[in-house]
Design an enzyme around this catalytic site. Structure first.
Site, PDB file in Angstrom:
ATOM      1  N   ARG A   1       0.779  -1.300   0.049  1.00 49.90           N
ATOM      2  CA  ARG A   1      -0.089  -0.035  -0.052  1.00 49.90           C
ATOM      3  C   ARG A   1       0.989   1.361   0.044  1.00 49.90           C
ATOM      4  NH1 ARG A   1      -1.911   3.773  -0.715  1.00 49.90           N
ATOM      5  NH2 ARG A   1      -4.038   4.719   0.208  1.00 49.90           N
ATOM      6  N   TYR A   2       2.009   1.175   0.654  1.00 48.20           N
ATOM      7  CA  TYR A   2       2.836   2.355   0.630  1.00 48.20           C
ATOM      8  C   TYR A   2       4.015   2.014  -0.132  1.00 48.20           C
ATOM      9  CZ  TYR A   2       0.037   3.575   4.848  1.00 48.20           C
ATOM     10  OH  TYR A   2      -0.806   4.080   5.465  1.00 48.20           O
TER      11      TYR A   2
ATOM     12  N   ARG B   1       7.309   0.006   1.842  1.00 49.79           N
ATOM     13  CA  ARG B   1       7.131  -0.906   2.832  1.00 49.79           C
ATOM     14  C   ARG B   1       5.986  -1.800   2.514  1.00 49.79           C
ATOM     15  NH1 ARG B   1       5.654   4.085   4.561  1.00 49.79           N
ATOM     16  NH2 ARG B   1       4.067   4.191   6.203  1.00 49.79           N
TER      17      ARG B   1
ATOM     18  N   CYS C   1      -3.466 -17.916  13.964  1.00 55.41           N
ATOM     19  CA  CYS C   1      -3.241 -17.203  15.111  1.00 55.41           C
ATOM     20  C   CYS C   1      -3.238 -18.233  16.192  1.00 55.41           C
ATOM     21  CB  CYS C   1      -3.997 -16.123  15.331  1.00 55.41           C
ATOM     22  SG  CYS C   1      -3.675 -14.785  14.055  1.00 55.41           S
TER      23      CYS C   1
ATOM     24  N   CYS D   1      -8.688 -12.787  18.001  1.00 50.05           N
ATOM     25  CA  CYS D   1      -9.336 -11.561  18.574  1.00 50.05           C
ATOM     26  C   CYS D   1     -10.606 -11.464  17.701  1.00 50.05           C
ATOM     27  CB  CYS D   1      -8.489 -10.666  18.322  1.00 50.05           C
ATOM     28  SG  CYS D   1      -6.601 -10.952  18.644  1.00 50.05           S
TER      29      CYS D   1
ATOM     30  N   CYS E   1     -10.778  -8.910  14.853  1.00 48.88           N
ATOM     31  CA  CYS E   1      -9.753  -8.916  13.906  1.00 48.88           C
ATOM     32  C   CYS E   1     -10.279  -8.125  12.599  1.00 48.88           C
ATOM     33  CB  CYS E   1      -9.434 -10.392  13.575  1.00 48.88           C
ATOM     34  SG  CYS E   1      -8.177 -10.635  12.522  1.00 48.88           S
TER      35      CYS E   1
ATOM     36  N   ARG F   1      -8.630  -8.751   9.686  1.00 50.48           N
ATOM     37  CA  ARG F   1      -8.369  -9.487   8.535  1.00 50.48           C
ATOM     38  C   ARG F   1      -8.985 -10.921   8.581  1.00 50.48           C
ATOM     39  NH1 ARG F   1      -2.459  -9.171   8.425  1.00 50.48           N
ATOM     40  NH2 ARG F   1      -2.937  -6.605   7.694  1.00 50.48           N
TER      41      ARG F   1
ATOM     42  N   ASP G   1     -11.427  -1.128  13.352  1.00 48.25           N
ATOM     43  CA  ASP G   1     -11.722  -1.289  11.978  1.00 48.25           C
ATOM     44  C   ASP G   1     -13.317  -1.884  12.035  1.00 48.25           C
ATOM     45  OD1 ASP G   1      -9.446  -0.134  10.722  1.00 48.25           O
ATOM     46  OD2 ASP G   1      -8.457  -1.746  10.768  1.00 48.25           O
TER      47      ASP G   1
ATOM     48  N   ASP H   1      -7.580   3.695  10.178  1.00 47.07           N
ATOM     49  CA  ASP H   1      -7.420   3.127   8.926  1.00 47.07           C
ATOM     50  C   ASP H   1      -8.461   3.609   7.906  1.00 47.07           C
ATOM     51  OD1 ASP H   1      -5.019   1.537   7.631  1.00 47.07           O
ATOM     52  OD2 ASP H   1      -5.253   0.469   9.597  1.00 47.07           O
TER      53      ASP H   1
ATOM     54  N   LYS I   1      -3.615   4.951   6.519  1.00 46.52           N
ATOM     55  CA  LYS I   1      -3.713   5.355   7.748  1.00 46.52           C
ATOM     56  C   LYS I   1      -3.852   6.859   7.860  1.00 46.52           C
ATOM     57  CE  LYS I   1      -1.011   1.674   9.976  1.00 46.52           C
ATOM     58  NZ  LYS I   1      -0.834   1.065   8.854  1.00 46.52           N
TER      59      LYS I   1
HETATM   60  C1  LIG Z   1       0.079  -0.183   8.741  1.00 43.72           C
HETATM   61  C2  LIG Z   1       0.494  -0.628   7.501  1.00 43.72           C
HETATM   62  C3  LIG Z   1       2.109  -0.350   7.350  1.00 43.72           C
HETATM   63  C4  LIG Z   1       2.916   0.206   8.086  1.00 43.72           C
HETATM   64  O1  LIG Z   1       2.609   1.396   8.584  1.00 43.72           O
HETATM   65  P1  LIG Z   1       3.634   2.269   9.343  1.00 43.72           P
HETATM   66  O2  LIG Z   1       2.831   3.623   9.669  1.00 43.72           O
HETATM   67  O3  LIG Z   1       4.998   2.339   8.702  1.00 43.72           O
HETATM   68  O4  LIG Z   1       3.847   1.440  10.705  1.00 43.72           O
HETATM   69  C5  LIG Z   1       2.157  -0.972   6.131  1.00 43.72           C
HETATM   70  N1  LIG Z   1       1.560  -1.503   5.036  1.00 43.72           N
HETATM   71  C6  LIG Z   1       0.163  -1.547   5.254  1.00 43.72           C
HETATM   72  C7  LIG Z   1      -0.610  -2.118   4.193  1.00 43.72           C
HETATM   73  C8  LIG Z   1      -0.334  -1.258   6.385  1.00 43.72           C
HETATM   74  O5  LIG Z   1      -1.691  -1.249   6.815  1.00 43.72           O
HETATM   75  S1  SF4 Z   2      -5.938  -9.099  15.308  1.00 41.73           S
HETATM   76 FE1  SF4 Z   2      -6.356 -11.034  13.883  1.00 41.73          FE
HETATM   77  S2  SF4 Z   2      -4.186 -11.418  12.915  1.00 41.73           S
HETATM   78 FE2  SF4 Z   2      -3.946 -10.113  14.814  1.00 41.73          FE
HETATM   79  S3  SF4 Z   2      -3.388 -11.678  16.509  1.00 41.73           S
HETATM   80 FE3  SF4 Z   2      -5.937 -11.230  16.470  1.00 41.73          FE
HETATM   81  S4  SF4 Z   2      -6.599 -12.755  15.127  1.00 41.73           S
HETATM   82 FE4  SF4 Z   2      -4.427 -12.808  14.666  1.00 41.73          FE
END
Ligand SMILES: *Cc1c(COP(=O)(O)O)cnc(C)c1O
Ligand code: SF4
Length: 395
Positions: A112-113, A116, A125, A129, A132, A134, A293, A330, A337
């Site tokens: 996304r960025y 990174r 996991c 949680c 979550c 995702r 989220d 987010d 973010k």
């Molecule tokens: C949060 C996130 C990051 C890391 O973001 P930082 O602000 O550098 O901690 C990188 N990629 C994705 C897709 C993210 O959601």
């Molecule tokens: S938030 Fe989702 S991905 Fe992160 S530790 Fe919890 S269950 Fe696993």
């Protein structure tokens, strides 16, 4: 004040050696209603949650983490136990709130960025949680990424010259064995342009015994490696968790914490300051404080953005800057973010701004005349590096 990190009592019938062994903890995971009923008196809401919530998203806990849960309204219990309310239609529910599928140029990669990306090395996991973000991916029980997908992900990382940082995520990368993890770290280290490796993991919270001497000695061979963990509540900082954090930082692995603001769990400035001060004392830097989220089935755990900003405002000035997490939301649909900060600006006119500080002091800041402002003469030296960061991301 002396900060204490009490050890968790070992349950009857379990030896200390087993309890402190992370593979024992994973092998004895609680998954079914019956498993949980042995250690907690289930509420009617949880009973119902086991019927519906489990279909939407897997239910699982280590015995250690379940042992931290108290009575029906206990904060830690809300993080790990399913609720009938997961089935209610919320104000906003998205299976993929971060629009990760849009930023998925290779298997297991979320880019996304520019500089990174995330590499989802496992979908498993040790605790699921309930909030979550995702849920579209996590809990599929595929464990380590399939080898063809692993190779494709790695070639993508190799091909992106502008990339500087790889964030191992999932799922939880520390559910993998030391040897698999070492293979990933060494493959990444063999790529010249990967400067920083981050490991995003909740194991120090939910299974701190995972952080063995062997693990940290392996990780340190691939430095610089940063560890991002996820404590939400001061009671998660047990003696075992404190030992895990200490072992990491003692081996030169900086620890950062990302918390999520959760309804009835930690949405109070007193709770956030207690968590942040304890983390700082253990040399873990409070990094992000995320708005929850709008993932499916999480409305009952979400709080309002107004409340989050109010918590941030209360903490501002009263809590060491070192202990202060950055509040962030987010933006749904892959917007990235967005930082949220309390607004200290009272008025703004041309070069003049009036501020009111955290404890009510009001004063003016006046910019210098614009014609006096020059660029540093050596900025050019860094331009090539800067340009390389742009255009590093593919769509
Ligand atoms: C949060 C996130 C990051 C890391 O973001 P930082 O602000 O550098 O901690 C990188 N990629 C994705 C897709 C993210 O959601
Ligand atoms: S938030 Fe989702 S991905 Fe992160 S530790 Fe919890 S269950 Fe696993």
């Amino acid at each position: 004040m002396k900060l204490v990190f009490p050890a968790t009592p070992v349950p009857h019938g379990v030896t200390q050696a087993d309890w402190l062994n992370w593979t024992w903890q994973l092998r004895h995971s609680l998954r079914t209603r019956e498993d949980f009923a042995k250690v907690l008196d289930l509420t009617a809401d949880e009973e119902e949650g086991f019927h519906g919530g489990g279909e939407l998203f897997q239910i699982r806990s280590t015995p250690y983490y379940a042992a931290l849960a108290g009575g029906p309204h206990d904060p830690i219990r809300k993080i790990l136990m399913p609720s009938a309310r997961e089935l209610f239609t919320g104000a906003q529910q998205m299976l993929d709130p971060l629009g990760e599928k849009k930023n998925n140029p290779a298997p297991r990669i979320i880019h996304r960025y520019p500089d990174r990306l995330l590499f989802l090395v496992t979908d498993t996991c040790s605790v699921y949680c309930r909030y979550c973000t995702r849920k579209h991916f996590t809990g599929g029980d595929q464990a380590f990424v399939r080898s063809s997908e692993y190779d494709q992900a790695l070639s993508y990382i190799k091909s992106r010259q502008g990339l500087r940082e790889v964030i191992l995520s999932g799922g939880d990368p520390l559910t993998l064995s030391d040897s698999i993890l070492e293979r990933v770290l060494s493959d990444l280290r063999s790529i010249d342009h990967v400067e920083i490796i981050r490991i995003g993991t909740r194991m120090p919270v939910v299974c701190p015994m995972r952080v063995t001497d062997q693990l940290v000695q392996m990780i340190r061979r691939y430095h610089p490696v940063y560890l991002m963990t996820h404590f939400n509540h001061p009671r998660e900082l047990t003696g075992e968790a404190a030992d895990a954090v200490t072992r990491l930082v003692d081996h030169g692995i900086p620890v950062f914490n990302q918390l999520v603001l959760l309804n009835g769990v930690n949405n109070h400035p007193a709770v956030i300051q207690a968590l942040s001060r304890r983390l700082l004392y253990l040399r873990a830097k409070p990094y992000y404080m995320f708005q929850c989220d709008p993932s499916e089935g999480t409305d009952h755990l979400r709080t309002s953005i107004d409340d989050s900003i109010e918590i941030q405002r209360e903490l501002w000035g009263r809590l060491s800057g070192l202990a202060m997490p950055n509040l962030s939301v987010d933006i749904p649909d892959g917007g990235g973010k967005a930082g949220l900060v309390p607004d200290f600006l009272v008025s703004h006119e041309g070069r003049r701004r009036v501020f009111e500080g955290w404890d009510g002091v009001r004063a003016e800041y006046i910019d210098p005349a614009p014609e006096t402002i020059v660029k540093p003469i050596d900025a050019e030296l860094y331009l090539a590096e800067w340009d390389a960061l742009k255009g590093a991301r593919s769509r």
